[in-house]
Scaffold this active site. Structure first.
Site, mmCIF file in Angstrom:
data_model
loop_
_atom_site.group_PDB
_atom_site.id
_atom_site.type_symbol
_atom_site.label_atom_id
_atom_site.label_comp_id
_atom_site.label_asym_id
_atom_site.label_seq_id
_atom_site.Cartn_x
_atom_site.Cartn_y
_atom_site.Cartn_z
ATOM 1 N N LYS A 48 10.783 8.548 -0.641
ATOM 2 C CA LYS A 48 11.053 9.545 -1.689
ATOM 3 C C LYS A 48 11.978 10.613 -1.108
ATOM 4 C CE LYS A 48 7.728 12.501 -3.368
ATOM 5 N NZ LYS A 48 8.236 13.858 -3.058
ATOM 6 N N ASP B 58 7.637 10.512 1.904
ATOM 7 C CA ASP B 58 8.734 11.482 1.798
ATOM 8 C C ASP B 58 9.624 11.435 3.023
ATOM 9 O OD1 ASP B 58 8.626 13.007 -0.589
ATOM 10 O OD2 ASP B 58 6.909 14.147 0.156
ATOM 11 N N GLU C 38 14.337 14.259 -2.258
ATOM 12 C CA GLU C 38 14.431 15.337 -3.249
ATOM 13 C C GLU C 38 15.888 15.678 -3.517
ATOM 14 O OE1 GLU C 38 12.184 18.754 -2.008
ATOM 15 O OE2 GLU C 38 10.327 17.614 -1.781
ATOM 16 N N GLU D 280 8.743 17.287 -10.977
ATOM 17 C CA GLU D 280 7.747 18.314 -10.649
ATOM 18 C C GLU D 280 8.077 19.600 -11.398
ATOM 19 O OE1 GLU D 280 6.857 18.898 -6.494
ATOM 20 O OE2 GLU D 280 5.741 20.746 -6.897
ATOM 21 N N ASP E 239 5.348 15.238 2.152
ATOM 22 C CA ASP E 239 5.600 16.248 3.185
ATOM 23 C C ASP E 239 4.806 17.522 2.882
ATOM 24 O OD1 ASP E 239 7.152 17.079 1.067
ATOM 25 O OD2 ASP E 239 9.013 17.279 2.211
ATOM 26 N N SER E 240 4.033 17.513 1.779
ATOM 27 C CA SER E 240 3.038 18.565 1.546
ATOM 28 C C SER E 240 2.033 18.595 2.690
ATOM 29 C CB SER E 240 2.316 18.343 0.212
ATOM 30 O OG SER E 240 1.781 17.032 0.160
HETATM 31 O O1 KIV Z 1 4.877 16.235 -0.832
HETATM 32 C C1 KIV Z 1 4.207 16.071 -1.863
HETATM 33 O O2 KIV Z 1 2.976 16.062 -1.872
HETATM 34 C C2 KIV Z 1 4.927 15.882 -3.111
HETATM 35 C C3 KIV Z 1 4.138 16.035 -4.383
HETATM 36 C C4 KIV Z 1 3.969 17.465 -4.707
HETATM 37 C C5 KIV Z 1 4.751 15.297 -5.509
HETATM 38 O O3 KIV Z 1 6.101 15.662 -3.110
#
Ligand code: KIV
Length: 269
Positions: A116, A88, A118, A185, A45-46
């Protein structure tokens, strides 16, 4: 060649062999990264920051994640040895069990092989339910960008002994609940090494030192395309006249031979 699966990652951990992960948001870069030997393509989600231009990951929707997952999955399938695609679930997409299951369905049907999420031990019911539905899960702990407002900024987590002990306990509980992979992280390198040695499942690190089983970087960062602050754990691999493919290959090689990350990329307790 067989596509990468969670069994491949587990076998690599068991053999003591490092693996690599890179974020990918479209078909072309996904194919190039998989062809360079990257084992895990993270549709992170970056993308809210590096693709959409937001200043956090909070505005990203599950539909955005599904759209980019489908593109990455198409590119990845063209590689000789496809990578594992991990996507994510974005901010507030798994606040309830029902939301988590429904949004996992969307990204898995778009082409992800793993989701994934969090958080920490509050995720146990979701990890258990997803496991029962046949969905592999990676839990992201430490600096969790979706909680940036609660954390008060992007800062290293687990420096204090009580917080470090709690993180180890959460990781053990998540493994017992059926988590397949953990991602740490921005935690002290010593804490990441302790967690990696304590749990049996693969652990991926970013800003977590050299001792995790795998490493991940945001693709834009490792290509030197960072337009703002460059975090300490980032290394630019697009140097010395390399092209993008060569930069991806240099990253995988340096992770596998232990050159990256160096001590200077990690944090102390
Ligand atoms: O969203 C993302 O790119 C991430 C990485 C920073 C691990 O979760």
């Amino acid at each position: 060649m067989n596509p990468i699966s969670i069994r491949t990652l587990q076998a690599m951990k068991d053999r003591g062999e490092k693996f690599t992960s890179l974020t990918a948001y479209d078909a072309t870069y996904a194919q190039l990264a998989a062809e360079a030997g990257v084992e895990v393509l993270l549709v992170g989600d970056s993308l809210g920051n590096v693709v959409q231009g937001h200043d956090s990951t909070l505005p990203v929707s599950t539909d955005d994640m599904a759209y980019h997952t489908a593109a990455v999955a198409r590119g990845n399938r063209r590689a000789e040895r496809p990578a594992l695609v991990m996507t994510d679930l974005p901010f507030m997409a798994y606040g309830t069990l029902e939301q988590g299951l429904e949004n996992a369905r969307k990204v898995m049907q778009a082409g992800a092989h793993m989701v994934k999420v969090e958080g920490d031990d509050w995720l146990i019911p979701l990890v258990e339910s997803l496991g029962r539905q046949g969905v592999p899960v990676c839990v992201h702990l430490g600096l969790t960008p979706q909680s940036v407002n609660k954390l008060g900024g992007y800062r290293v987590q687990g420096k204090e002994q009580d917080k470090a002990d709690a993180m180890v306990a959460h990781c053990q509980a998540l493994e017992a609940a059926g988590a397949d992979v953990l991602l740490l992280e921005c935690v002290p390198s010593s804490l990441a090494a302790r967690i990696t040695a304590t749990v049996g499942i693969p652990v991926i690190g970013i800003g977590a030192g050299a001792d995790t089983d795998g490493q991940v970087l945001v693709m834009h960062d490792m290509l030197g395309l960072n337009t703002g602050h460059t975090p300490k754990f980032v290394k630019n691999f697009l140097t010395g006249g390399r092209n993008v493919q060569q930069a991806f290959a240099a990253y995988t090689e340096e992770v596998k031979n232990g050159q990256f990350p160096a001590a200077e990329h990690g944090f102390s307790a």
